[in-house]
Design an enzyme around this catalytic site. Structure first.
Site, PDB file in Angstrom:
ATOM      1  N   LYS A   1      -3.045 -10.317  -6.505  1.00  0.00           N
ATOM      2  CA  LYS A   1      -4.329 -10.763  -5.932  1.00  0.00           C
ATOM      3  C   LYS A   1      -5.482  -9.859  -6.389  1.00  0.00           C
ATOM      4  O   LYS A   1      -5.273  -8.664  -6.645  1.00  0.00           O
ATOM      5  CB  LYS A   1      -4.242 -10.847  -4.401  1.00  0.00           C
ATOM      6  CG  LYS A   1      -4.662  -9.610  -3.670  1.00  0.00           C
ATOM      7  CD  LYS A   1      -4.923  -9.847  -2.187  1.00  0.00           C
ATOM      8  CE  LYS A   1      -5.296  -8.505  -1.589  1.00  0.00           C
ATOM      9  NZ  LYS A   1      -6.452  -8.452  -0.757  1.00  0.00           N
TER      10      LYS A   1
ATOM     11  N   LYS B   1       0.828  -1.213   0.000  1.00  0.00           N
ATOM     12  CA  LYS B   1       0.000   0.000   0.000  1.00  0.00           C
ATOM     13  C   LYS B   1       0.859   1.259   0.000  1.00  0.00           C
ATOM     14  O   LYS B   1       0.464   2.283  -0.555  1.00  0.00           O
ATOM     15  CB  LYS B   1      -1.005  -0.013   1.154  1.00  0.00           C
ATOM     16  CG  LYS B   1      -2.012  -1.151   1.001  1.00  0.00           C
ATOM     17  CD  LYS B   1      -3.439  -0.827   1.378  1.00  0.00           C
ATOM     18  CE  LYS B   1      -4.338  -1.946   0.839  1.00  0.00           C
ATOM     19  NZ  LYS B   1      -5.663  -1.998   1.334  1.00  0.00           N
TER      20      LYS B   1
ATOM     21  N   LYS C   1     -10.496  -5.423  -4.044  1.00  0.00           N
ATOM     22  CA  LYS C   1     -11.714  -4.662  -4.318  1.00  0.00           C
ATOM     23  C   LYS C   1     -11.438  -3.211  -4.659  1.00  0.00           C
ATOM     24  O   LYS C   1     -12.258  -2.547  -5.268  1.00  0.00           O
ATOM     25  CB  LYS C   1     -12.746  -4.839  -3.207  1.00  0.00           C
ATOM     26  CG  LYS C   1     -12.532  -4.175  -1.908  1.00  0.00           C
ATOM     27  CD  LYS C   1     -13.798  -4.298  -1.063  1.00  0.00           C
ATOM     28  CE  LYS C   1     -13.547  -5.064   0.222  1.00  0.00           C
ATOM     29  NZ  LYS C   1     -12.468  -4.499   1.037  1.00  0.00           N
TER      30      LYS C   1
HETATM   31  P1  ATP Z   1      -8.636  -3.528  -0.474  1.00  0.00           P
HETATM   32  O1  ATP Z   1      -8.590  -3.663  -1.956  1.00  0.00           O
HETATM   33  O2  ATP Z   1      -9.397  -2.319  -0.009  1.00  0.00           O
HETATM   34  O3  ATP Z   1      -7.298  -3.664   0.180  1.00  0.00           O
HETATM   35  P2  ATP Z   1      -9.348  -6.260  -0.162  1.00  0.00           P
HETATM   36  O4  ATP Z   1     -10.032  -6.667  -1.419  1.00  0.00           O
HETATM   37  O5  ATP Z   1      -7.960  -6.715   0.032  1.00  0.00           O
HETATM   38  O6  ATP Z   1      -9.509  -4.726   0.047  1.00  0.00           O
HETATM   39  P3  ATP Z   1     -10.298  -6.673   2.580  1.00  0.00           P
HETATM   40  O7  ATP Z   1     -11.487  -5.935   3.067  1.00  0.00           O
HETATM   41  O8  ATP Z   1      -8.978  -6.140   2.992  1.00  0.00           O
HETATM   42  O9  ATP Z   1     -10.299  -6.789   0.995  1.00  0.00           O
HETATM   43  O10 ATP Z   1     -10.425  -8.192   2.979  1.00  0.00           O
HETATM   44  C1  ATP Z   1     -11.560  -8.877   3.454  1.00  0.00           C
HETATM   45  C2  ATP Z   1     -11.280 -10.361   3.479  1.00  0.00           C
HETATM   46  O11 ATP Z   1     -11.146 -10.873   2.151  1.00  0.00           O
HETATM   47  C3  ATP Z   1      -9.964 -10.742   4.172  1.00  0.00           C
HETATM   48  O12 ATP Z   1     -10.162 -11.878   4.970  1.00  0.00           O
HETATM   49  C4  ATP Z   1      -9.020 -11.053   3.049  1.00  0.00           C
HETATM   50  O13 ATP Z   1      -8.031 -11.985   3.410  1.00  0.00           O
HETATM   51  C5  ATP Z   1      -9.949 -11.643   2.008  1.00  0.00           C
HETATM   52  N1  ATP Z   1      -9.437 -11.443   0.653  1.00  0.00           N
HETATM   53  C6  ATP Z   1      -9.149 -10.245   0.075  1.00  0.00           C
HETATM   54  N2  ATP Z   1      -8.737 -10.411  -1.199  1.00  0.00           N
HETATM   55  C7  ATP Z   1      -8.773 -11.748  -1.421  1.00  0.00           C
HETATM   56  C8  ATP Z   1      -8.447 -12.561  -2.577  1.00  0.00           C
HETATM   57  N3  ATP Z   1      -8.047 -12.007  -3.701  1.00  0.00           N
HETATM   58  N4  ATP Z   1      -8.584 -13.892  -2.459  1.00  0.00           N
HETATM   59  C9  ATP Z   1      -9.020 -14.454  -1.315  1.00  0.00           C
HETATM   60  N5  ATP Z   1      -9.331 -13.758  -0.202  1.00  0.00           N
HETATM   61  C10 ATP Z   1      -9.212 -12.419  -0.249  1.00  0.00           C
END
Ligand code: ATP
Ligand code: LTN
Length: 332
Positions: A197, A115, A200
């Site tokens: 990965k 980040k 969102k």
């Molecule tokens: P951001 O893009 O804002 O960093 P994020 O998509 O990484 O958000 P989080 O809200 O940080 O999502 O994560 C919520 C849950 O989803 C966490 O348990 C995280 O481990 C899981 N997660 C996030 N991205 C993935 C992915 N690509 N595959 C599997 N699990 C995921």
């Protein structure tokens, strides 16, 4: 929540509509744990502001995220669903735990490095101390189990270390939590850059399938997904695009990789991608219908969040006051 059941805690940031990565890796498991554990699930808005958020969007997304969790099967009769900023003890415990976390542990976190690289203009203190707040979320409820995707493993390890360090200094106070990480789908990758990965907050719309995407967009995004030129549906480290599509398909159909390889043996990527897209469309349809119904009832939603915050607060206060007593704060 006075039962003898073990406790579960997990959180999701209201940083956008969640993706099939969030769903498969984490959220899908949340309702499954509700009968066997006392579960607390939180929309972690305090975490979200480590990256600049527009206030109106943050407010809207916080409610949307809660509604989506309900639509995915989180049942407020069984679990406590609440917004993190509604329970002040999270930030209060976070300060104490920060004093038990070496600076070096924070700077080597993958998420901090990623980040910081992504937002070089705003490497703020919150981005660095993010995992301390996450440790507070978990330890505040003495959670035994934390359902998360693979990317949060390192943060959970840090929370365990903090708990152990605190317990070592002040005697047994916190439960040392375990992760609950699914075997397939713990790391869903971007459809456009399968070595990254799926996230969102990704700005490339084609890279991310969101739980609320309409069927046509889902089909289009899978059609455009990056694969390779060998044309063979087989899981392998040198075929990250195809392997990723296989894990998504596996998650939505419960088929093993061997079954999927057999099913698409000799068939091109076109038919394979269509089948993946269809399984996702079918899997998401009931969630989308339920979401629309819940979001339309703001009074119900806010009621759920209010009750959730009150219930979470009661548990949190007990543990916070124990911690305050142990560290030596005067209690009147
Ligand atoms: P951001 O893009 O804002 O960093 P994020 O998509 O990484 O958000 P989080 O809200 O940080 O999502 O994560 C919520 C849950 O989803 C966490 O348990 C995280 O481990 C899981 N997660 C996030 N991205 C993935 C992915 N690509 N595959 C599997 N699990 C995921
Ligand atoms: N850091 C997590 C979200 C999160 C969380 C938590 C997950 C905040 N607090 C407590 C599990 C338990 C993330 O970025 N995905």
């Amino acid at each position: 929540m006075t039962s003898e059941k073990k406790r579960v805690f997990s959180g999701i940031q209201p940083t956008g509509t969640f993706t099939i990565g969030n769903y498969i890796g984490a959220v899908r498991n949340w309702p499954k744990l509700q009968d066997d554990y006392d579960c607390l699930y939180s929309v972690v808005d305090l975490h979200a502001i480590t990256v600049r958020q527009n206030p109106a969007d943050l407010r809207r997304r916080t409610r949307e995220t809660a509604a989506l969790l309900l639509a995915c099967g989180v049942d407020p009769e069984k679990s406590i669903l609440f917004v993190q900023s509604h329970v002040p003890a999270h930030t209060q415990l976070s300060w104490v735990l920060g004093c038990f976390c070496p600076f070096g542990d924070l700077t080597r976190m993958h998420q901090f490095k990623e980040k910081s690289a992504k937002h070089p203009e705003d490497i703020n203190g919150g981005l660095l101390t993010y995992p301390i707040l996450m440790a507070a979320d978990i330890l505040l409820y003495n959670a035994d189990l934390v359902p998360i995707g693979n990317d949060q493993k390192q943060h959970l390890e840090l929370a365990r270390n903090i708990a152990q360090r605190f317990n070592g200094v002040y005697s047994e106070t916190f439960v040392v939590p375990d992760g609950y990480i699914p075997k397939t789908g713990a790391r869903v990758m971007s459809l456009q850059e399968p070595e990254k990965k799926m996230s969102k907050s990704d700005t490339n719309a084609n890279a991310v399938v969101r739980v609320l995407d309409d069927p046509d967009s889902i089909v289009r995004k899978f059609k455009r997904a990056v694969t390779d030129s060998d044309g063979c549906v087989r899981a392998s480290a040198d075929k990250p695009g195809v392997t990723n599509l296989m894990s998504i398909y596996s998650a939505f159909t419960d088929k093993s990789f061997e079954e999927i390889e057999r099913e698409f043996d000799g068939v091109g990527y076109g038919a394979f991608k269509e089948a993946v897209a269809q399984s996702v469309v079918d899997g998401l349809r009931p969630i989308q219908t339920e979401y629309a119904r819940i979001l339309a009832d703001k009074k119900y939603l806010d009621g759920v969040l209010k009750t959730g915050a009150e219930r979470a607060d009661r548990i949190a206060q007990r543990i916070l006051s124990k911690v305050y007593r142990k560290v030596g704060f005067v209690q009147l």
